[in-house]
Design a protein around this motif. Structure first.
Motif, PDB file in Angstrom:
ATOM      1  N   ASP A 275       0.798  -1.030  -0.034  1.00  6.93           N
ATOM      2  CA  ASP A 275      -0.139  -0.038   0.199  1.00  6.93           C
ATOM      3  C   ASP A 275       0.735   1.390   0.195  1.00  6.93           C
ATOM      4  N   GLU A 276       2.102   1.253   0.761  1.00 13.48           N
ATOM      5  CA  GLU A 276       2.734   2.390   1.050  1.00 13.48           C
ATOM      6  C   GLU A 276       3.439   2.717  -0.169  1.00 13.48           C
TER       7      GLU A 276
ATOM      8  N   GLU B 271       0.792   4.007  -2.977  1.00 17.40           N
ATOM      9  CA  GLU B 271       0.497   5.424  -2.585  1.00 17.40           C
ATOM     10  C   GLU B 271       1.770   6.515  -3.072  1.00 17.40           C
ATOM     11  N   ARG B 272       2.991   6.116  -2.755  1.00 20.18           N
ATOM     12  CA  ARG B 272       4.156   6.722  -3.148  1.00 20.18           C
ATOM     13  C   ARG B 272       4.068   6.882  -4.832  1.00 20.18           C
TER      14      ARG B 272
END
Length: 124
Positions: free
Chosen positions: A10-11, A14-15
């Motif tokens: 997820d991270e 998103e980045r």
């Protein structure tokens, strides 16, 4: 959501989406500023009549119309790029959710992308 061997989490997703949005808006803004500078260079001596509004019709219907590289065409491309940025974001989200095998978000992203493309092709 699964990490799929560390490729997408997820991270990272998103980045990457944030970078996609930043670069897309930066590119679109640069093209619009370049078109604006070209337009001002071409029309700097014209008198403007503020009592009558004259709309600008859409002139860019085919990529071949960019051959002249007029300032209006460059501005049109910048606006098209600005519209394409969120559509590209939805396309990226669709691919990322598919890679994560998150079928609910894949279906939602596909539906949103279909609505966006249908609205553009329909012309309204």
């Amino acid at each position: 959501m699964s990490e799929l061997g560390g490729v997408f989490d997820d991270e990272k997703m998103e980045r990457t989406m944030g970078q996609l949005l930043r670069l897309g808006v930066l590119l679109a803004g640069t093209v619009v500023v370049a078109g604006g500078v070209m337009y001002l260079a071409d029309h700097h001596a014209e008198r403007v009549n503020y009592t009558k509004f004259t709309g600008h019709p859409i002139t860019l219907r085919h990529p071949a119309e960019l051959a002249g590289s007029t300032s209006i065409a460059v501005l049109d491309v910048g606006i098209l790029l600005l519209v394409a940025v969120p559509i590209a974001r939805v396309g990226f989200a669709l691919a990322a959710f598919f890679a994560e095998r998150d079928w609910l978000y894949t279906a939602v992203s596909a539906l949103i992308l279909a609505v966006l493309v249908w609205g553009m092709l329909r012309g309204g």
